[in-house]
Design an enzyme around this catalytic site. Structure first.
Site, PDB file in Angstrom:
ATOM      1  CB  CYS A 215      13.910  -5.500 -55.090  1.00  0.00           C
ATOM      2  SG  CYS A 215      13.133  -7.089 -55.231  1.00  0.00           S
TER       3      CYS A 215
ATOM      4  CG  ASN B 103      17.260  -7.633 -61.115  1.00  0.00           C
ATOM      5  OD1 ASN B 103      17.391  -7.910 -62.302  1.00  0.00           O
ATOM      6  ND2 ASN B 103      16.182  -7.037 -60.634  1.00  0.00           N
ATOM      7  CB  VAL B 110      22.271 -11.341 -55.866  1.00  0.00           C
ATOM      8  CG1 VAL B 110      21.571 -11.812 -57.135  1.00  0.00           C
ATOM      9  CG2 VAL B 110      23.778 -11.281 -56.069  1.00  0.00           C
ATOM     10  CB  CYS B 111      17.180  -8.443 -55.945  1.00  0.00           C
ATOM     11  SG  CYS B 111      15.472  -8.533 -55.385  1.00  0.00           S
ATOM     12  CG  LEU B 112      17.630 -15.428 -57.751  1.00  0.00           C
ATOM     13  CD1 LEU B 112      16.996 -15.114 -59.097  1.00  0.00           C
ATOM     14  CD2 LEU B 112      18.853 -16.304 -57.965  1.00  0.00           C
TER      15      LEU B 112
END
Lengths: 448, 183
Positions: A215, B103, B110-112
């Site tokens: 992100c 997300n 995928v932002c994990l």
């Protein structure tokens, strides 16, 4: 110049210092050491050493070992020489750019060191088979990749032979001396596969690759690296500049230029400075500037360990040396411990005697009910001709459905044979264990 | 100290010899570890796996059908690719279903945290499954990958919920089209 007495004199002087180590005893000698002139003969004419990697460490190692008297040297490397190698990979010259590293290094050393018979292998380590690796007394590596180390470690562990009482046959052990450097830091270690900590035992000592949260690189880039990572991770897959089948190659200058330009655009948009071509290359290939003196120090430590292993003239380091020259010079040697549950070297191999006509169901039931196993829901796989095959796995529905017919099949119909290994995973064991099938016709009178 | 064998007493066979012949190719450490991970996979009832080739345990799909939260009733497919450096490196996970989620971006990234910067070799496939399931229960607008969705979740929860519903039924949110993914 070439009169016989002069040559003999030269030979004498050439090995004078090595002889002092090999032909007399001392307080640091290995307990098994017996001083003799034979040892030098072994080093020069018998001892086969494989050097893995002909880069920064590999050049040093080849030079060091050749000058120590080792003649039966082999060196393997899949790379070709690039301009940026020349500052520290001193066996290469500008004219060599584009040529295979292993071949150039060998040509140089064989020409320079009289009597040296080094052999080059210009290929990936994975292209060479068990028979190739088995011929060496010692393997020493100067690699820059964890995958390659793990592969080589796995190969040397797989060459180990065990006696019937599950004790290790020590004649099957090929010691691995492993060096690694990163900038001003380095390490050298001695691994006796099956006897001391292996690469897999200490896998968590390797620092994780530096990554940034997705992100951050997507929405709030602050560093030039963030912009380059963004292009690498997200934009490349979105735009596929060379078609969807071409993956990003940090060695392809066109690819690097593309990423560099896109990263610059992105940096401009977010007011970030200092996206350069070199940094782009560095981020794409995870480059940490190599330091020649670190390589020299680590290679020297590794070569010394190879010499000790070959001659027993001194006790080996025990067993992991770290060197940090980033802030002064600091070094420390500690004993990395063998993990009793190591996936690679713990020798979980067990033998199961079984009728060749038995079905897979028989094995499954035995694994669950036999006092020696008492497993809950074993997942059984094997490797046939280098391909993985799932025989039965009950815990995953989609696999269970497609493998349950195997339970009714005879072992031989599943491609298993006398001496085949099956791999069994279960909650009751810390790792996947290997079971060697030993065919034994239990009912001798079956045909009558 | 380990009593070391004497190397010089060892006769080494020449290359191409058949000593120990008939030996099998051994499974890699990554393969052994993933077999263990998968055999012990303990899936929540909202999750399921699919193996296109049961002999290939390194490539598979995870299907999540959340039973509560914004995404209840949807069906989301993730692809897992386990590389040769597992568990030193995490598996590569992509979302194959187009989803309106703070997300997860429209390319399926995928932002994990545990898929990148916080991955540790002690984590397993199971940890990732729970991490992904959690993303559907608690989308996190603080770490956005789809910035519009994240802003909307923070500023107008009702509207966000409507958009999620529209996307799952199949339709446009803004200029992006989402395929229907209701169970």
């Amino acid at each position: 110049m070439t009169s016989e007495s002069q040559t003999a004199d030269y030979q004498n002087r050439r090995w004078q210092h090595i002889r002092k180590l090999l032909e007399r005893s001392g307080p640091f000698c290995h307990p098994d050491f017996e001083a003799s002139a034979e040892i030098l003969n072994f080093i020069m004419n018998c001892c086969k050493v494989l050097i893995v990697g002909a880069g920064g460490l590999g050049c040093e190692l080849l030079k060091d070992l050749a000058l120590m008297g080792f003649k039966k040297l082999h060196i393997v490397d899949m790379d070709t020489i690039e301009l940026s190698n020349l500052n520290r990979q001193f066996l290469f010259r500008r004219n060599d750019i584009g040529l295979p590293k292993a071949k150039c290094a060998v040509e140089f050393v064989n020409k320079r060191v009289p009597g040296c018979e080094a052999v080059a292998h210009h290929c990936a380590i994975q292209d060479l088979d068990e028979d190739f690796y088995r011929q060496f007394h010692i393997v020493v590596c100067g690699l820059d990749s964890i995958i390659a180390r793990r592969w080589l470690n796995g190969m040397l562990v797989s060459l180990l032979q065990y006696n019937d009482d599950r004790s290790l046959d020590q004649s099957s052990v090929i010691p691995m001396v492993d060096g690694g450097t990163e900038g001003f830091k380095g390490n050298a270690r001695v691994i006796l596969p099956g006897m001391s900590a292996c690469i897999e035992c200490t896998l968590d000592l390797y620092p994780p690759q530096k990554t940034f949260p997705l992100c951050t690189i997507a929405n709030t880039p602050r560093l030039p690296e963030h912009c380059i990572e963004y292009v690498k991770v997200i934009q490349w897959a979105k735009e596929n500049p060379w078609g969807s089948s071409t993956t990003l190659d940090g060695d392809d200058p066109q690819h690097v230029v593309w990423v560099y330009e896109k990263a610059q655009e992105r940096a401009m948009k977010h007011g970030i400075a200092n996206v350069t071509y070199r940094l782009t290359q560095g981020v794409l290939k995870n480059i940490i500037p190599a330091v020649a003196s670190t390589n020299a120090a680590i290679a020297a430590a590794c070569a010394t360990e190879v010499f000790k292993l070959a001659s027993s003239c001194c006790v080996n380091m025990n067993n992991y040396m770290v060197l940090n020259m980033a802030d002064g010079v600091y070094t420390y040697t500690f004993s990395a411990e063998k993990r009793p549950d190591c996936v690679a070297c713990c020798n979980s191999t067990r033998v199961m005697k079984i009728d060749p006509d038995a079905t897979l169901q028989y094995i499954y039931t035995k694994l669950c009910e036999d006092q020696a196993y008492l497993m809950k829901s074993p997942g059984i796989t094997t490797v046939i001709n280098g391909c993985n095959k799932t025989l039965y796995m009950s815990s995953i529905k989609s696999i269970e459905e497609r493998t349950k017919d195997n339970l009714k099949k005879k072992l031989t119909d599943l491609g298993l044979f006398n001496g085949a290994d099956i791999l069994v995973a279960d909650v009751t064991t810390p790792n996947t264990i290997t079971i060697k099938l030993k065919f034994e016709t239990l009912d001798v009178d079956m045909t009558k | 100290m380990i009593k070391l064998f004497s190397l010089k007493q060892q006769k080494k066979d020449e290359e191409g010899s058949t000593r120990g012949g008939g030996s099998q190719k051994k499974a890699s450490a990554a393969q052994l570890r993933i077999t263990k991970d998968l055999n012990e996979l303990n899936l929540p009832k909202t999750c399921n796996t699919e193996f296109p080739d049961p002999d290939d345990l390194l490539n598979f799909k995870l299907i999540i059908c959340p039973d509560e939260g914004f995404y209840r009733g949807g069906k989301f497919v993730f692809s897992f690719k386990v590389g040769p450096n597992y568990p030193h490196e995490p598996p590569k996970v992509k979302c194959e279903t187009a989803v309106y989620h703070p997300n997860i971006d429209l390319e399926g990234n995928v932002c994990l945290n545990i898929l990148r910067e916080d991955w540790k070799p002690v984590l397993t496939v199971n940890s990732i499954v729970y991490g992904l399931q959690y993303l559907f229960l608690e989308p996190n607008p603080e770490d956005p990958l789809n910035k519009e969705a994240a802003d909307e979740l923070q500023s107008n929860r009702r509207l966000f919920e409507q958009h999620v519903q529209r996307a799952m039924r199949g339709g446009y949110v803004g200029t992006s089209y989402f395929e229907r993914c209701l169970k």
